[in-house]
Design a protein around this motif. Structure first.
Motif, PDB file in Angstrom:
ATOM      1  N   GLY A  23      80.214  40.654 120.921  1.00  0.00           N
ATOM      2  CA  GLY A  23      79.694  40.437 119.577  1.00  0.00           C
ATOM      3  C   GLY A  23      79.586  38.963 119.227  1.00  0.00           C
ATOM      4  O   GLY A  23      80.419  38.149 119.631  1.00  0.00           O
ATOM      5  N   CYS A  24      78.536  38.620 118.503  1.00  0.00           N
ATOM      6  CA  CYS A  24      78.321  37.254 118.005  1.00  0.00           C
ATOM      7  C   CYS A  24      78.068  36.237 119.115  1.00  0.00           C
ATOM      8  O   CYS A  24      78.152  35.030 118.874  1.00  0.00           O
ATOM      9  CB  CYS A  24      79.484  36.788 117.129  1.00  0.00           C
TER      10      CYS A  24
ATOM     11  N   GLY B  21      77.484  43.781 118.437  1.00  0.00           N
ATOM     12  CA  GLY B  21      77.137  43.432 117.058  1.00  0.00           C
ATOM     13  C   GLY B  21      76.843  41.950 116.890  1.00  0.00           C
ATOM     14  O   GLY B  21      77.431  41.101 117.552  1.00  0.00           O
ATOM     15  N   ASN B  22      75.880  41.635 116.020  1.00  0.00           N
ATOM     16  CA  ASN B  22      75.506  40.247 115.723  1.00  0.00           C
ATOM     17  C   ASN B  22      74.970  39.502 116.937  1.00  0.00           C
ATOM     18  O   ASN B  22      75.183  38.296 117.077  1.00  0.00           O
ATOM     19  CB  ASN B  22      76.687  39.481 115.116  1.00  0.00           C
ATOM     20  N   CYS B  23      74.308  40.222 117.815  1.00  0.00           N
ATOM     21  CA  CYS B  23      73.587  39.591 118.927  1.00  0.00           C
ATOM     22  C   CYS B  23      72.088  39.744 118.621  1.00  0.00           C
ATOM     23  O   CYS B  23      71.461  40.740 119.012  1.00  0.00           O
ATOM     24  CB  CYS B  23      73.941  40.246 120.258  1.00  0.00           C
ATOM     25  N   PRO B  24      71.497  38.786 117.908  1.00  0.00           N
ATOM     26  CA  PRO B  24      70.156  38.974 117.350  1.00  0.00           C
ATOM     27  C   PRO B  24      69.034  39.041 118.373  1.00  0.00           C
ATOM     28  O   PRO B  24      67.936  39.485 118.047  1.00  0.00           O
ATOM     29  CB  PRO B  24      69.990  37.751 116.433  1.00  0.00           C
TER      30      PRO B  24
ATOM     31  N   ASP C 225      84.035  38.148 122.040  1.00  0.00           N
ATOM     32  CA  ASP C 225      83.186  37.904 120.878  1.00  0.00           C
ATOM     33  C   ASP C 225      83.415  36.485 120.351  1.00  0.00           C
ATOM     34  O   ASP C 225      84.508  35.948 120.433  1.00  0.00           O
ATOM     35  CB  ASP C 225      83.458  38.936 119.779  1.00  0.00           C
ATOM     36  N   TRP C 226      82.380  35.896 119.845  1.00  0.00           N
ATOM     37  CA  TRP C 226      82.400  34.522 119.330  1.00  0.00           C
ATOM     38  C   TRP C 226      82.659  33.480 120.427  1.00  0.00           C
ATOM     39  O   TRP C 226      82.978  32.333 120.124  1.00  0.00           O
ATOM     40  CB  TRP C 226      83.427  34.340 118.207  1.00  0.00           C
TER      41      TRP C 226
ATOM     42  N   ARG D  13      75.932  46.793 115.129  1.00  0.00           N
ATOM     43  CA  ARG D  13      75.810  46.296 113.754  1.00  0.00           C
ATOM     44  C   ARG D  13      75.177  44.908 113.725  1.00  0.00           C
ATOM     45  O   ARG D  13      75.450  44.068 114.582  1.00  0.00           O
ATOM     46  CB  ARG D  13      77.196  46.246 113.094  1.00  0.00           C
ATOM     47  N   SER D  14      74.350  44.716 112.737  1.00  0.00           N
ATOM     48  CA  SER D  14      73.707  43.417 112.502  1.00  0.00           C
ATOM     49  C   SER D  14      72.886  42.950 113.698  1.00  0.00           C
ATOM     50  O   SER D  14      72.784  41.750 113.959  1.00  0.00           O
ATOM     51  CB  SER D  14      74.747  42.354 112.125  1.00  0.00           C
ATOM     52  N   CYS D  15      72.312  43.902 114.416  1.00  0.00           N
ATOM     53  CA  CYS D  15      71.333  43.587 115.468  1.00  0.00           C
ATOM     54  C   CYS D  15      69.962  43.977 114.903  1.00  0.00           C
ATOM     55  O   CYS D  15      69.634  45.174 114.858  1.00  0.00           O
ATOM     56  CB  CYS D  15      71.629  44.367 116.752  1.00  0.00           C
TER      57      CYS D  15
ATOM     58  N   GLU E  17      75.389  34.767 120.441  1.00  0.00           N
ATOM     59  CA  GLU E  17      74.026  34.782 119.919  1.00  0.00           C
ATOM     60  C   GLU E  17      72.940  34.434 120.928  1.00  0.00           C
ATOM     61  O   GLU E  17      71.759  34.686 120.682  1.00  0.00           O
ATOM     62  CB  GLU E  17      73.938  33.834 118.713  1.00  0.00           C
TER      63      GLU E  17
END
Length: 418
Positions: free
Chosen positions: A328-329, A356-359, A302-303, A382-384, A331
């Motif tokens: 996660g993240c 999560g957080n992969c838009p 992630d990141w 989360r946050s997708c 992007e």
């Protein structure tokens, strides 16, 4: 087992006492065949002799006790191998374990091989010195979050406990490279080392460690922000045949040199955590997946903002035994990462997936995974913005019945990628 008497042979009404017939070693053999802890405790209720034998054969003990009680325990449990005095973070008690307690332990439990002092915040270097002087057989020590300890105490343990195989000292913020030098010189059989949050550890310390400890299979340097490729690569070269788990969370100086060194040297790598290592490139991850594809089971990146669809495709296609993955993240990842999976005959082994957080990942990509991950147990979305419960229900995708899908953070996360 209410009586310890037996009837004699051929003599009406006569009795023989088991204690008159069986020697200690024979009674120990009987005790060794008792399977459950409850039945072993019952064995000790028969008489004082049986209680003494049951006590001397006990190998493990978890307790909260001061010096007076510890002395009694040491007299009773003379062959104890494992002692757990860890304190819960949420339910710690005052004053907890002290240096005087450790002095009693060092003098009384001389057979001890495993000692757990997790979160025992009251102990100092004086207690570590007592351990080093008294517990020469010690193989495993956990003093994580014992924040008063310094190099002096750990060096005493390293010198006195040369057979140490496992050492965890997460959160010991005063620890420096000197500890790793002492371990390298004295503890050549070291296999597992936890240094999470020991921010004074540098590349020099890892180079010291690599010079003497060549059997390390587990190394946790999460949040050791002063280590870089130079130090970690020295470990991967020195421990090429043994290293199985490497944790580098938020070690922001780590880049491609470390990943390529792992790909070249460590073909038995099972767990790699490089979350927050933003300089790791997509090409380096491809090299790792190709080299370690048969062994890698857990991967957290992630990141890692350079991760691309092509690098993720390589991971999923090469690492057929992968069970846990955190992207996660990242992007730039899209549904294209998963397109090839639909054409694959065999299912993926994934049990845990965090996106999560992969838009740019949508219901379509997750649906492809659902069809190929029959063992999936946990999915974090989360946050997708394009992945919702309603969207998944409407698409009619069928996840394994036991799979938990985390849409909003209300489900606790598995610990495997921490």
């Amino acid at each position: 087992m209410a009586s310890n008497s037996i009837h004699g042979n051929g003599v009406s009404g006569s009795k023989l006492c088991i204690n008159d017939v069986l020697r200690d070693d024979e009674l120990r053999s009987v005790l060794g065949r008792v399977e459950t802890e409850k039945d072993k405790e019952t064995f000790g209720l028969v008489c004082k002799r049986w209680l003494r034998l049951q006590s001397t054969e006990r190998k493990k003990l978890a307790a909260r006790a001061g010096p007076h009680m510890l002395r009694k325990m040491a007299d009773r449990f003379t062959r104890l191998v494992e002692l757990d005095l860890a304190q819960s973070v949420s339910r710690s008690f005052y004053p907890g374990v002290t240096d005087s307690d450790l002095a009693v332990i060092a003098n009384g439990f001389t057979c001890l091989k495993i000692l757990n002092l997790y979160n025992c915040k009251g102990i100092t270097d004086a207690g570590m010195k007592a351990i080093g002087e008294g517990l020469s057989l010690l193989e495993s020590l956990d003093v994580s979050y014992c924040r008063k300890l310094t190099d002096k105490g750990f060096s005493a343990v390293a010198k006195g406990c040369s057979g140490l195989r496992i050492l965890h000292m997460a959160g010991c913020r005063f620890v420096t490279d000197g500890v790793l030098e002492a371990l390298s010189k004295n503890c050549r059989s070291l296999e597992e080392l936890g240094l999470q949050g020991c921010t004074s550890i540098t590349d020099n310390g890892l180079i010291y460690l690599a010079s003497g400890c060549h059997r390390i299979r587990f190394l946790d340097i999460n949040k050791c922000s002063n280590v870089s490729d130079v130090g970690v690569s020295s470990i991967s070269r020195a421990c090429s045949s043994s290293l199985e788990t490497l944790k580098l969370l938020d070690c922001y100086k780590i880049g491609d040199e470390t990943i390529l060194s792992l790909a070249e040297c460590c073909r038995n790598l099972e767990t790699l955590i490089v979350g927050g290592c933003r300089d790791v490139s997509a090409d380096a991850i491809k090299s790792l997946a190709t080299a370690c594809g048969s062994s890698l089971k857990n991967l957290r990146m992630d990141w890692c903002l350079n991760i691309s669809d092509s690098s993720l495709r390589c991971v999923l296609s090469q690492c057929r035994n992968l069970e846990a993955l955190d992207i996660g993240c990242c992007e730039e990842l899209t549904d294209a990462s998963f397109q090839f999976i639909s054409n694959e005959e065999s299912a993926l082994s994934l049990k845990i997936l965090k996106v999560g957080n992969c838009p740019k990942i949508t219901v379509t990509g997750i649906g492809i995974l659902a069809g190929k991950c029959s063992s999936l147990q946990y999915l974090d979305v989360r946050s997708c913005p394009y992945i919702t419960k309603a969207g998944l229900d409407e698409a009619g995708f069928h996840f394994p019945e036991s799979c938990k899908i985390n849409f909003d953070g209300s489900i606790s996360e598995p610990a495997v990628l921490l």
